[in-house]
Write a protein that holds these residues in place. Sequence first.
Motif, PDB file in Angstrom:
ATOM      1  N   GLY A  12      34.066   6.893  10.095  1.00 36.82           N
ATOM      2  CA  GLY A  12      34.624   8.143   9.608  1.00 36.82           C
ATOM      3  C   GLY A  12      33.827   9.341  10.076  1.00 36.82           C
ATOM      4  O   GLY A  12      32.603   9.276  10.232  1.00 36.82           O
ATOM      5  N   LYS A  13      34.492  10.469  10.338  1.00 39.82           N
ATOM      6  CA  LYS A  13      33.832  11.671  10.843  1.00 39.82           C
ATOM      7  C   LYS A  13      33.622  12.725   9.765  1.00 39.82           C
ATOM      8  O   LYS A  13      33.224  13.841  10.059  1.00 39.82           O
ATOM      9  CB  LYS A  13      34.682  12.274  11.977  1.00 39.82           C
ATOM     10  CG  LYS A  13      34.945  11.338  13.145  1.00 39.82           C
ATOM     11  CD  LYS A  13      33.656  10.963  13.863  1.00 39.82           C
ATOM     12  CE  LYS A  13      33.968  10.088  15.093  1.00 39.82           C
ATOM     13  NZ  LYS A  13      32.731   9.662  15.782  1.00 39.82           N
ATOM     14  N   ASP A  14      33.904  12.369   8.510  1.00 43.36           N
ATOM     15  CA  ASP A  14      33.869  13.377   7.465  1.00 43.36           C
ATOM     16  C   ASP A  14      32.659  13.262   6.543  1.00 43.36           C
ATOM     17  O   ASP A  14      32.660  13.801   5.445  1.00 43.36           O
ATOM     18  CB  ASP A  14      35.152  13.318   6.632  1.00 43.36           C
ATOM     19  CG  ASP A  14      35.370  11.938   6.023  1.00 43.36           C
ATOM     20  OD1 ASP A  14      34.626  11.012   6.397  1.00 43.36           O
ATOM     21  OD2 ASP A  14      36.278  11.802   5.176  1.00 43.36           O
ATOM     22  N   LEU A  15      31.617  12.533   6.961  1.00 43.64           N
ATOM     23  CA  LEU A  15      30.422  12.404   6.123  1.00 43.64           C
ATOM     24  C   LEU A  15      29.531  13.626   6.247  1.00 43.64           C
ATOM     25  O   LEU A  15      29.426  14.229   7.308  1.00 43.64           O
ATOM     26  CB  LEU A  15      29.626  11.159   6.511  1.00 43.64           C
ATOM     27  CG  LEU A  15      30.218   9.796   6.179  1.00 43.64           C
ATOM     28  CD1 LEU A  15      29.210   8.716   6.524  1.00 43.64           C
ATOM     29  CD2 LEU A  15      30.604   9.705   4.717  1.00 43.64           C
ATOM     30  N   TYR A  16      28.865  13.952   5.169  1.00 47.95           N
ATOM     31  CA  TYR A  16      27.870  15.015   5.172  1.00 47.95           C
ATOM     32  C   TYR A  16      26.881  14.725   4.050  1.00 47.95           C
ATOM     33  O   TYR A  16      27.144  13.913   3.166  1.00 47.95           O
ATOM     34  CB  TYR A  16      28.531  16.385   4.952  1.00 47.95           C
ATOM     35  CG  TYR A  16      29.192  16.521   3.620  1.00 47.95           C
ATOM     36  CD1 TYR A  16      28.509  17.050   2.531  1.00 47.95           C
ATOM     37  CD2 TYR A  16      30.506  16.095   3.433  1.00 47.95           C
ATOM     38  CE1 TYR A  16      29.115  17.148   1.292  1.00 47.95           C
ATOM     39  CE2 TYR A  16      31.119  16.203   2.197  1.00 47.95           C
ATOM     40  CZ  TYR A  16      30.425  16.731   1.132  1.00 47.95           C
ATOM     41  OH  TYR A  16      31.019  16.833  -0.092  1.00 47.95           O
ATOM     42  N   ILE A  17      25.742  15.402   4.057  1.00 47.86           N
ATOM     43  CA  ILE A  17      24.734  15.217   3.014  1.00 47.86           C
ATOM     44  C   ILE A  17      25.133  16.061   1.806  1.00 47.86           C
ATOM     45  O   ILE A  17      25.251  17.271   1.906  1.00 47.86           O
ATOM     46  CB  ILE A  17      23.333  15.623   3.489  1.00 47.86           C
ATOM     47  CG1 ILE A  17      22.962  14.901   4.776  1.00 47.86           C
ATOM     48  CG2 ILE A  17      22.296  15.363   2.405  1.00 47.86           C
ATOM     49  CD1 ILE A  17      22.849  13.414   4.628  1.00 47.86           C
ATOM     50  N   GLY A  18      25.331  15.413   0.674  1.00 49.77           N
ATOM     51  CA  GLY A  18      25.867  16.122  -0.473  1.00 49.77           C
ATOM     52  C   GLY A  18      24.881  16.429  -1.586  1.00 49.77           C
ATOM     53  O   GLY A  18      25.164  17.246  -2.439  1.00 49.77           O
ATOM     54  N   LYS A  19      23.693  15.791  -1.592  1.00 47.85           N
ATOM     55  CA  LYS A  19      22.747  16.043  -2.680  1.00 47.85           C
ATOM     56  C   LYS A  19      21.339  15.737  -2.184  1.00 47.85           C
ATOM     57  O   LYS A  19      21.133  14.735  -1.498  1.00 47.85           O
ATOM     58  CB  LYS A  19      23.077  15.163  -3.891  1.00 47.85           C
ATOM     59  CG  LYS A  19      22.303  15.486  -5.145  1.00 47.85           C
ATOM     60  CD  LYS A  19      22.791  16.785  -5.759  1.00 47.85           C
ATOM     61  CE  LYS A  19      22.098  17.087  -7.076  1.00 47.85           C
ATOM     62  NZ  LYS A  19      22.577  18.348  -7.672  1.00 47.85           N
ATOM     63  N   ALA A  20      20.393  16.593  -2.511  1.00 50.08           N
ATOM     64  CA  ALA A  20      19.019  16.390  -2.072  1.00 50.08           C
ATOM     65  C   ALA A  20      18.078  16.700  -3.226  1.00 50.08           C
ATOM     66  O   ALA A  20      17.993  17.834  -3.676  1.00 50.08           O
ATOM     67  CB  ALA A  20      18.702  17.288  -0.887  1.00 50.08           C
ATOM     68  N   VAL A  21      17.377  15.687  -3.718  1.00 46.39           N
ATOM     69  CA  VAL A  21      16.498  15.864  -4.871  1.00 46.39           C
ATOM     70  C   VAL A  21      15.174  15.163  -4.619  1.00 46.39           C
ATOM     71  O   VAL A  21      15.148  14.021  -4.162  1.00 46.39           O
ATOM     72  CB  VAL A  21      17.130  15.293  -6.161  1.00 46.39           C
ATOM     73  CG1 VAL A  21      16.208  15.496  -7.339  1.00 46.39           C
ATOM     74  CG2 VAL A  21      18.476  15.944  -6.421  1.00 46.39           C
ATOM     75  N   GLN A  22      14.088  15.841  -4.904  1.00 45.11           N
ATOM     76  CA  GLN A  22      12.758  15.248  -4.833  1.00 45.11           C
ATOM     77  C   GLN A  22      12.101  15.399  -6.190  1.00 45.11           C
ATOM     78  O   GLN A  22      12.167  16.462  -6.804  1.00 45.11           O
ATOM     79  CB  GLN A  22      11.896  15.966  -3.779  1.00 45.11           C
ATOM     80  CG  GLN A  22      10.428  15.597  -3.851  1.00 45.11           C
ATOM     81  CD  GLN A  22       9.578  16.442  -2.913  1.00 45.11           C
ATOM     82  OE1 GLN A  22      10.058  17.015  -1.965  1.00 45.11           O
ATOM     83  NE2 GLN A  22       8.310  16.536  -3.204  1.00 45.11           N
ATOM     84  N   LYS A  23      11.482  14.348  -6.664  1.00 42.12           N
ATOM     85  CA  LYS A  23      10.736  14.438  -7.911  1.00 42.12           C
ATOM     86  C   LYS A  23       9.410  13.722  -7.740  1.00 42.12           C
ATOM     87  O   LYS A  23       9.359  12.603  -7.242  1.00 42.12           O
ATOM     88  CB  LYS A  23      11.521  13.837  -9.075  1.00 42.12           C
ATOM     89  CG  LYS A  23      10.914  14.170 -10.438  1.00 42.12           C
ATOM     90  CD  LYS A  23      11.857  13.816 -11.572  1.00 42.12           C
ATOM     91  CE  LYS A  23      11.307  14.301 -12.911  1.00 42.12           C
ATOM     92  NZ  LYS A  23      12.212  13.976 -14.036  1.00 42.12           N
ATOM     93  N   ALA A  24       8.344  14.382  -8.143  1.00 42.95           N
ATOM     94  CA  ALA A  24       7.012  13.814  -7.988  1.00 42.95           C
ATOM     95  C   ALA A  24       6.231  13.965  -9.283  1.00 42.95           C
ATOM     96  O   ALA A  24       6.484  14.879 -10.077  1.00 42.95           O
ATOM     97  CB  ALA A  24       6.267  14.503  -6.845  1.00 42.95           C
ATOM     98  N   TYR A  25       5.262  13.083  -9.473  1.00 43.93           N
ATOM     99  CA  TYR A  25       4.448  13.071 -10.698  1.00 43.93           C
ATOM    100  C   TYR A  25       3.016  12.716 -10.311  1.00 43.93           C
ATOM    101  O   TYR A  25       2.783  11.779  -9.543  1.00 43.93           O
ATOM    102  CB  TYR A  25       5.002  12.036 -11.670  1.00 43.93           C
ATOM    103  CG  TYR A  25       4.150  11.798 -12.908  1.00 43.93           C
ATOM    104  CD1 TYR A  25       4.421  12.458 -14.094  1.00 43.93           C
ATOM    105  CD2 TYR A  25       3.085  10.904 -12.893  1.00 43.93           C
ATOM    106  CE1 TYR A  25       3.657  12.240 -15.232  1.00 43.93           C
ATOM    107  CE2 TYR A  25       2.308  10.679 -14.019  1.00 43.93           C
ATOM    108  CZ  TYR A  25       2.606  11.351 -15.182  1.00 43.93           C
ATOM    109  OH  TYR A  25       1.829  11.123 -16.293  1.00 43.93           O
ATOM    110  N   LEU A  26       2.065  13.473 -10.823  1.00 45.61           N
ATOM    111  CA  LEU A  26       0.648  13.199 -10.569  1.00 45.61           C
ATOM    112  C   LEU A  26      -0.142  13.471 -11.828  1.00 45.61           C
ATOM    113  O   LEU A  26       0.026  14.514 -12.467  1.00 45.61           O
ATOM    114  CB  LEU A  26       0.122  14.086  -9.438  1.00 45.61           C
ATOM    115  CG  LEU A  26      -1.406  14.196  -9.293  1.00 45.61           C
ATOM    116  CD1 LEU A  26      -2.013  12.851  -8.936  1.00 45.61           C
ATOM    117  CD2 LEU A  26      -1.775  15.241  -8.276  1.00 45.61           C
ATOM    118  N   GLU A  27      -0.999  12.531 -12.190  1.00 44.99           N
ATOM    119  CA  GLU A  27      -1.901  12.726 -13.320  1.00 44.99           C
ATOM    120  C   GLU A  27      -3.310  12.373 -12.867  1.00 44.99           C
ATOM    121  O   GLU A  27      -3.538  11.300 -12.313  1.00 44.99           O
ATOM    122  CB  GLU A  27      -1.499  11.868 -14.513  1.00 44.99           C
ATOM    123  CG  GLU A  27      -2.373  12.103 -15.739  1.00 44.99           C
ATOM    124  CD  GLU A  27      -1.865  11.363 -16.958  1.00 44.99           C
ATOM    125  OE1 GLU A  27      -2.450  11.558 -18.046  1.00 44.99           O
ATOM    126  OE2 GLU A  27      -0.910  10.585 -16.826  1.00 44.99           O
TER     127      GLU A  27
END
Length: 402
Positions: A320-335
């Motif tokens: 299919g030629k109709d794909l695209y990136i629809g959501k971009a989320v980054q989550k990080a945790y440091l203690e």
Amino acid sequence: LYFLLLLTITTFNFSSFFSNPTLFHSIHPSFPQLSDNIIFSPLSVAVALGMVELGARGASLEEIRQAVGFSHLLPGVEFSLLQNLTTALTDDDTHYVIRFANSLFLQEGVTFNPEFLHLMKKYFRADVETVDFSESSAVADQINNWVENHTESKIRALLSAEDFSSVTRLTLVNAVYFRGSWKNQFRPENTRTFSFSKDDGSEVQTLMMYQQGDFYYGEFSDGSQEAGGVYQVLEMPYEGEDMSMMIVLPRQEVPLASLEPIIKAPLLEEWANNVKRQKVEVYLPRFKVEQKIDLRNTLQDLGIKNIFTNDADLSAMTDGKDLYIGKAVQKAYLEVTEEGAEGAVGSGMIALTRTLVLYPQVMADHPFFFVIRNRRTGSILFMGRVMTPEVIEPSDHDFDSM
């Protein structure tokens, strides 16, 4: 340390995700408050972009290769490099723990390119599951459970039903987990309350850890007024010494923002090559940083624009030629605590002072940068800044006991 990267691929309009060691400048403008703590993972985003690159063609492919710095390599070589790098990081599990976990969630009933799925398993060891994205609540729960299982439950409820719809076709998830103990641990009984001066001139009470030990240390200057003159760089290894945390500390009267313009990958390498092992007095606050970031604007600033348009070419994933990136989320945790992972607080046994210092003294009682890196490969697992550490209110039990 935990990092989660999410890419949701849909049909009809576009958004995505990425990071490398020079990303700090691109990420910073996306935050409205200059007083915010920041944490992100250059390496992990590079791995996630590698997964997208496997399915990209044409201009979409070239923009990713250019932004990540792969354009000088023969096509396809970067996948082996990413595979070897992540393997090298996870080889030593006796001193620290690093786990990379990748997963593909595919829309049931849609035919995906078998070669794409094969290469995802080969280079990224990606699990593959089929779901019905129209059942958005169930899919969100399933992916959130996957994320929790691969970050020891530190990252929860990352997604909601609103993140998916009937046009979602594929979601790529990349999680990284790191746990390490300091080679030289801070003694909990030496931790005490201390004032931390924020860049806005205000002060907060925090738990300040202390130790005197042999660390990698250096004083540097960029030769201009950008960094406010001399600044300190301290590198503290975790057990095994392959992994370390680098602390970059300007003078107290210099706002951390003055140092940000010079934070670039070549300078990080210069610091790492020039710090010398010596005895240092270290005062480091306990701190916890947790953050969720939408990196669409960041990626566009880095030159990855095509995949956010209707011209995106992800045809290597499916016919299919109709794909695209629809959501971009980054989550990080440091203690960061006395042990390196989690430690208890004890009563104060020492007096903190700036006078009569026999050894170089790193007093992190004002904002600073941190970098978690592999000293053998030079790869940066996490980086960010601490504008406000763990705050102790006068009414807190810990404050009273101290």
